[in-house]
Each structure stands twice: as structure tokens, then as C-alpha cells.
Design an enzyme around this catalytic site. Structure first.
Site, PDB file in Angstrom:
ATOM      1  CD  GLU A  23      -2.969  -1.163   2.261  1.00 46.83           C
ATOM      2  OE1 GLU A  23      -2.731  -0.456   3.268  1.00 46.83           O
ATOM      3  OE2 GLU A  23      -3.957  -1.919   2.189  1.00 46.83           O
ATOM      4  CD  GLU A  42      -4.712  -5.881   3.352  1.00 47.71           C
ATOM      5  OE1 GLU A  42      -3.478  -5.910   3.132  1.00 47.71           O
ATOM      6  OE2 GLU A  42      -5.237  -5.123   4.197  1.00 47.71           O
TER       7      GLU A  42
END
Length: 785
Positions: A179, A262
Site C-alpha cells: 500500500e 487484500e
């Protein structure tokens, strides 16, 4: 032609979502044609990392540890995870803890660091076909002089892959930085580095942040060739009900597999609707073919964030207790009936029931043998039974299909992953009736099963508790420790002491994924109340050590750890400090004593008895304070910064004081809680995730009162004896409506009412209100202290 008809039950909504009104009495015609194949299925699985969420699993006793691992990985038993992502640890907290690095300092490689390699070994031993994925969230501070996108990081990843190989693990996929976007040149250099190191078969996942990398492919063919999979997070929304999912035209047209690399972050029971919607609608809306739930398991103590999030939770290794969630069975509805390499089937073989999202969805996949197939239905949000008329063709089997179902609204585990009656098609056609709020898998495959193991009831970690660390090899994690920042490992003692000690071994600030904090580790039971924690300390550099007690709720990031601290510096300055979940400090007492100096051993103690807090060094009292903000919590130790100090001879001994305990629901696994830690008379108590907070700690007095905050009592509103009367807190007055019999069978019965403390309507979710109700033996009326 046989019809599958199941009893109609009222729909139960988990969460809420704005969605189109459901069509009435939907009938869906489905043509499952084996020649209309879509993308290749890459698997469903979960993430161990991001971070520390699997920490306590390795400390579980047998047979419970094997049972948990079987539920997660064993084919035809439980989740049957097909993809497992492991964190490449970097000594920094990546959500629920700090994953240890295999190379704290440059060149000092320890291939036995932490527990991720162990977990990978356990997974592959149970399912050799499982594919392993690796991804870093943090990195040691020496990497690139603090620059993650550096050649150091490529070398670091490769050294981790070498360690994995030493453990017999083949890593199939490797990501960049969780991320945190991407550096395109770095990804191309990573591909070159992997190829040169003999890891040409490892496919790179880019970039675990968004679909933007695909926008560069047209102008950068080298980047496109470097990346094997495009991965994005929460493609169906973060903490949403996953009604719809999205991608981009460039990602879809890239020719790369698209992954929800995810998703999740939801309770292992209450998150089941977004779970199954993500893995169904992810393909329907965005052609997603691989799915990784965060996390695999919540093997952490209940005072930490996300303590019931994953496929199951296991935060009590000393008792062996664990909980198998509905999310695990949602995964099983895919993984026990499909395999990576199967092909999705398009056209009407996959779609929305009745053409309406509110009715639910279905996805069909065919086996590599081009005969077997499975269809996974979800009817979340529907309010009535629906009919599907199915015709099978294109070389697929027209034989008997087997049906498995899960009632997503039922709290009864017997209603999860249940084998239903088989259905025999006639002329390749059959009809099914689907009830609301269910998952169904209809399949021609066989061999599936539902695991039957069950853990014991939870109980606290008994005091006294001691650990001299001499029973461990060097570079290990002592049992029941949870590193929050930095890394605490066993090392040979120094400063003239023989044997093994605990040492903070991260010498500088890591490249963090979330905010920085001092290095510290927690240990033991969040339910400990009145105790003294003692520890020998050897300060190896100038600075301050911290001894923590009643370490209570932690908010993100980890510097928001509620706890009392004894802080002592090498010059002899000391303070008793209350640290809050808002990252604020209140000094309760302070002073100065003779300097401790460096490279010498001293004993620190921090004790609690009710509201009295006592600090001492070398058995001499430094001072006392009076505060009762935190009635219970773990012990811990740390340093202010990243000094490599050593610790030895941990002891946690019981003190006298009011006996505090939580009341944990047998059915819900959640604790009796005063919402918002309110102290207002009339506040109705409710269920909430157990976190050791003072609003969850009750003292059973000799007068049969259940006191909270030391002055409020569990009270039946208006001294009512009527079913459904609310249970609240009120100033203690010794009334019969404030007296309770806490019975060996787990019931808590009001003296005045003769009725049981009851979770309303057998609710198990956070916020479920508590009331009195006629005792009926239900698990929603049973509590564990």
C-alpha cells in the site's frame, strides 16, 4: 428430476448496505456451458502479516495447535486455504505487531527468525499444492539509508527468498511494498535481480496499492514484462458490505491476472457477507481471479486492534481456546470445491440472481478435467426463497450434484457448511430452491468434509508467571510475547551474567509502514489485574527503559497503548506515567535516585493493588501513585527509542486487591461492556470485543454485587422481573436488583428477578444489548469469568 427444497427461515441481515430492492420470487435460468470459459482461477486464501496477527499460534499447546492449522490448511476439512501471503518482516509494526526481520543489521542473516517460515512449513505440509506469496510492509532502517526503493531492498528480498528455500518453501509470488505505491524502475530492477538469483519463476505482484501500474504498460513494455500479476486492495470497498467491485479498463485489458491482493478486515463471524460477496462479485464486476483475506487468523490478545478479525481467532494459548468463524466456511465453499487452474465459466453460468444484485450472485467454474464443475451461490440481502433452473452442457458432467450450504445469519455452528441432499439432473437439467442469506456450493466433485475439532473453554493465564529465558535457544521469541515495535529476541546475556536473556535487537528506527513509536513488547494475559511485574535490566546505551503494567486497550498506531509505565533512565531519573490510547502522558509520580549506569544489572518492579501503584528498583521503593483508569492488562517492557538493552528474570506475582474479571459470553465470545466507558446511571450494558478495559472489569463482592469502576453496580432497570428488562449500571445501593448469583454452569442469575443475564435475541455482534430473561440453558445466557 428431484428438487432441493429447504425450510424457509426469516432472513437475518449482517450489517447494512444500500442496495436495490430485491425482486419478488426471483427465478433464474442458468446455462452452465463448459465451452464458454473465462479467466483462470488463481485461488482464495489469506494473509499472515500486516502484522503480528499470527504471533500466538506457534505458542498454542497440542492438540489445539494442530487442530487450528488443520482448520486453516488441510484439504477437505476447513478453509483449505489455496493462497497464503507471508509478511517479510522488517522490525516495524504493520498493524497488530512488529514482524521480526531476518536481517536486523546488514549481513547478519537469521533464517529462523520469527514464525512466518514455520507457518509456511505447516501450511505446505498439509497442502503441497498451496501457493505462497510474500510481501514486506516494513524494512530495517539500514536498507538504502532509509530508502525502501533501493537495491538494498531487492537484495533483502532475495535473502529472504533464500531463507524460505532453506525451509523447503517455494515462493510463487512476491510483492513490492504494501500500500505504498510503486517505483517503476525498482520493479524492473527487482525482475532482473530475481532472474539473476535463480528466481525467474517468482511472479511479481504490482503494486498492492491500486490499478495505476497498468496505465504505464503501454509506454513501458519492460515494466509490463516485469510484472506477473496486478494486485489491488479492497476492490469491493473497505469495511463495506461489498455490494459491488471495480477495476479499470487498462487493468482488465493488460492481459495480467487481477487479484484482490487484500480484502476483509472484518470480524470472523460478522464479516461473512462481504467475504462471500467479494469472492463472487469480484469476478462478476471486475474479473478478479485471486483473493487474499486479511488476516488469516487473529492469534493476538484481545486488547489489540482487530482481535476477532480473520478466518478464526485464537488469542488464548495458555488455555488452548479458539473460535472457528463463518468466514472460514465461506472460504471453504470455494476452496474445497475448486482448485487454482480451474476456469471461470461466463455467459449465464455466472451472474446475479434474477438479474438483480439484491437477490445475490453466483459463479461457476470448471475443472481442468473439463468435466467437473462447481457453482457458488450467495443469497445475502434476499428476503424470499428463489428458484434456479440449471442446464448443463459443453462436455460437463450431467451426473449427480452435491449441495453444501451455510446459513450466514445463524449463530449455530451446526448450520454452517452443511451437506444437503444430492440432486440428480434429468437430461442435464435440474432445479434448486435457494433460501435467503445463505451460501450454497453445488458441485460434481466429492470428498469434502467439515472438521469436527473444538477447543476448550478459555481461561486466564495463572499467576505467578515467570520466565528466566534460559530454556530457549538464541534468536528466538519467548512464549506469550507480542512485539509491538522493534524486535525482542533471546540472546546470550552480557555484563558478567551467564545464560540467556531477552534483548531488544533493532538498533535503529525501521522504515515504517505506520507511525513510529518506542520499541516495546507485551507479554501475558490482558485479564491480569492485581500483580507486580519484575524484571532485571541491563542498560547497554544511555537512555530510558520502560516497564509496563496493566497494558490495556491499544489503538492504532501502536504508540496509543494504554498502560501504566515505570520509566527509568541511566542517570537515575524515574517516573510512574499513565499513557493513554490518545498517545498522551500523565506523570503520576517522579523523582531521582542514584544513577543506574551502563552495563550493570538492576531489578525493576511495578506493582498494582486496586488503585495503588508502587514502583521500586533493587527492592527499594521509589514511590507510589493512586489511579484506577486501567483495572487490568498485560505486562511489558521497552526502551525509549531503539537501544539494544537486555532483560532477564521476568516475574509476575499476584497481589491482594479487588478481584476483577470479565464476563465473556459463551455464544458470542464477547464481553459484558459498558458502552463508551460511560459512568452515567442507566447506561445499558452490551456485548463488545473483549479488551480488558475498566468498563469490562467487574468485581464480585461478598454482597453478590457485580461492581464496575469501583462504585457502579450491574442493575436491573426499575427492579423489574419481566423478561426483556434492561440490565444497566447504577450507583451501588445493595438492592436485590443489584445482586447476582454467579453459578458454576456459567449462568448469572438476578437475586431479585430469578432470571438470567441474557444477550438479546441470541445476538453475538458488538453492541448487542443485555437484558434479563427466563433461564433456558441457552449459550447466550452463559458466561465465562
Amino acid at each position: 428430476m428431484r428438487h432441493l427444497v429447504m425450510a424457509v427461515v426469516a432472513a437475518v441481515t449482517i450489517g447494512s448496505v444500500a442496495a436495490p430492492a430485491p425482486a419478488a420470487a426471483a427465478v433464474t435460468t442458468i446455462a452452465i456451458n463448459g465451452t464458454v470459459a473465462g479467466r483462470t482461477f488463481d485461488g482464495v486464501g489469506a494473509i499472515s502479516g500486516g502484522g503480528g496477527n499470527s504471533r500466538l499460534l506457534i505458542d498454542y499447546p497440542e492438540p489445539q495447535r494442530t487442530q487450528i492449522l488443520d482448520y486453516l490448511f488441510k484439504p477437505d476439512y476447513g478453509a483449505a486455504v489455496q493462497l497464503l501471503k507471508l509478511e517479510i518482516g522488517g522490525d516495524g509494526n504493520s498493524t497488530d505487531g512488529s514482524e521480526p526481520s531476518h536481517q536486523h543489521v546488514r549481513g547478519d542473516v537469521n533464517c529462523d527468525a520469527g514464525y512466518e517460515f514455520w507457518l509456511g512449513e505447516q501450511a505446505v505440509a498439509r497442502n503441497p499444492d498451496l501457493k505462497l506469496v510474500a510481501l514486506p510492509w516494513t524494512a530495517p532502517g539500514w536498507i538504502g539509508g532509509g530508502n525502501f526503493w533501493s537495491s538494498d531492498m531487492i537484495d533483502y528480498d532475495i535473502s529472504w527468498l533464500n531463507c524460505a528455500k532453506r525451509h523447503g518453501l517455494t515462493i510463487s509470488y512476491l510483492g513490492g511494498w504494501n500500500e505504498r505505491g510503486h517505483d517503476s524502475t525498482w520493479y524492473k530492477n527487482l525482475r532482473t535481480g530475481l532472474d539473476n538469483a535463480g528466481y525467474g519463476s517468482v511472479r511479481i505482484v504490482g503494486d498492492d496499492s491500486g490499478w495505476g501500474m497498468a496505465d504505464e504498460f503501454a509506454a513501458d513494455l519492460a515494466l509490463k514484462n516485469a510484472v506477473g500479476v496486478l494486485g489491488n486492495h479492497y476492490v469491493c470497498g473497505y469495511l463495506s458490505q461489498a455490494d459491488s467491485c471495480s477495476t479499470t479498463g487498462n487493468a482488465r485489458g493488460s492481459g495480467k491476472p487481477l487479484w484482490a491482493s487484500e480484502f476483509g478486515s472484518q470480524d470472523d463471524n460478522a464479516g461473512v457477507v462481504p467475504y462471500i460477496r467479494t469472492v463472487n462479485r469480484g469476478y462478476l464486476d471486475a474479473e478478479i481471479t485471486g483473493y487474499l483475506n486479511w488476516p488469516l487468523i487473529a492469534a493476538i490478545t484481545p486488547n489489540l486492534p482487530y482481535a476477532t478479525v480473520g478466518l478464526m481467532d485464537a488469542g488464548s494459548p495458555w488455555s488452548g481456546a479458539y473460535r472457528v468463524g463463518r468466514n472460514l466456511w465461506a472460504n471453504a465453499h470455494y476452496a474445497q470445491f475448486t482448485k487454482p487452474g480451474w476456469r471461470y465459466l461466463n455467459s449465464s453460468a455466472s451472474g446475479y440472481l434474477g438479474g438483480n444484485r439484491a437477490n445475490g450472485s453466483y459463479v461457476s467454474l470448471k475443472s481442468t478435467n473439463n468435466s467437473d464443475y462447481s457453482t457458488i451461490y450467495e443469497t445475502s440481502g434476499s428476503t424470499a426463497a428463489q428458484t434456479v433452473n440449471v442446464t448443463v452442457s459443453g462436455g460437463l458432467s450431467t451426473g449427480t450434484v452435491h449441495v453444501w450450504s451455510t446459513d450466514m445469519g445463524s449463530p449455530d455452528t451446526a448450520d454452517w457448511f452443511v451437506r444437503q441432499a444430492d440432486v440428480t439432473p434429468s437430461g442435464g437439467s435440474y432445479t434448486l430452491t435457494l433460501q435467503p442469506n445463505r451460501i450454497y456450493t453445488v458441485t460434481t466433485t466429492t470428498g469434502q468434509a467439515k472438521g469436527t475439532a473444538a477447543g476448550p473453554a478459555p481461561h486466564g493465564l495463572a499467576l505467578p508467571y515467570t520466565d528466566d529465558f534460559d530454556g530457549y535457544a538464541v534468536r528466538k521469541l519467548p512464549r506469550y510475547t507480542e512485539d509491538m515495535q522493534g524486535s525482542f529476541e533471546t540472546r546470550a546475556c552480557s555484563a558478567g551474567r551467564s545464560g540467556i536473556c531477552l534483548q531488544q535487537v533493532t538498533p535503529q528506527r525501521p522504515i515504517n509502514w505506520q507511525d513510529d513509536s518506542d520499541a516495546f513488547t507485551l507479554f501475558g494475559d490482558a485479564g491480569w489485574t492485581n500483580y507486580t511485574v519484575g524484571l532485571d535490566v541491563n542498560m547497554q546505551q544511555a537512555g530510558t527503559v520502560t516497564l509496563l503494567g496493566r497494558a490495556n486497550t491499544q489503538n492504532r498506531p501502536q504508540n496509543r497503548q494504554a498502560a501504566y509505565q515505570l520509566r527509568v533512565n541511566n542517570n537515575g531519573g524515574w517516573a510512574i506515567v499513565k499513557h493513554t490510547t490518545g498517545n498522551t502522558d500523565t506523570t503520576l509520580a517522579s523523582g531521582t535516585r542514584a544513577a543506574l549506569g551502563l552495563n550493570s544489572w538492576h531489578n525493576l518492579k511495578l506493582g498494582f493493588s486496586g488503585s495503588q501503584i508502587t514502583a521500586s528498583i533493587d527492592n527499594t521503593t521509589l514511590g507510589t501513585a493512586n489511579d484506577f483508569s486501567y483495572g487490568s492488562g498485560q505486562a511489558g517492557v521497552g526502551v525509549v527509542g531503539y537501544q539494544t538493552d537486555q532483560f532477564d528474570n521476568l516475574s509476575v506475582t499476584p497481589n491482594t486487591g479487588p478481584v476483577l474479571s470479565t464476563l465473556r459470553g459463551v455464544q458470542s465470545g464477547r464481553c459484558v461492556d459498558v458502552p463508551g466507558a460511560a459512568q452515567t446511571n442507566g447506561t445499558q450494558v452490551a456485548l463488545w470485543d473483549c479488551n480488558g478495559g475498566s468498563n469490562q472489569n467487574f468485581t464480585l463482592t461478598d454482597a453478590k454485587q457485580l461492581q464496575v469502576y469501583g462504585a457502579k453496580c450491574l442493575d436491573v432497570d426499575g427492579a423489574s422481573t419481566t423478561d426483556g428488562a434492561k440490565v444497566q449500571i447504577w450507583d451501588c445501593n445493595r438492592g436485590a436488583n443489584q445482586q447476582w448469583n454467579v453459578n458454576p454452569d456459567g449462568t448469572v442469575v438476578g437475586v431479585g428477578s430469578g432470571k438470567c443475564l441474557d444477550a438479546t435475541a441470541q445476538g453475538t455482534a458488538n453492541g448487542t444489548r443485555l437484558e434479563i430473561w427466563t433461564c433456558n440453558g441457552g449459550d447466550n445466557q452463559k458466561w465465562v469469568r
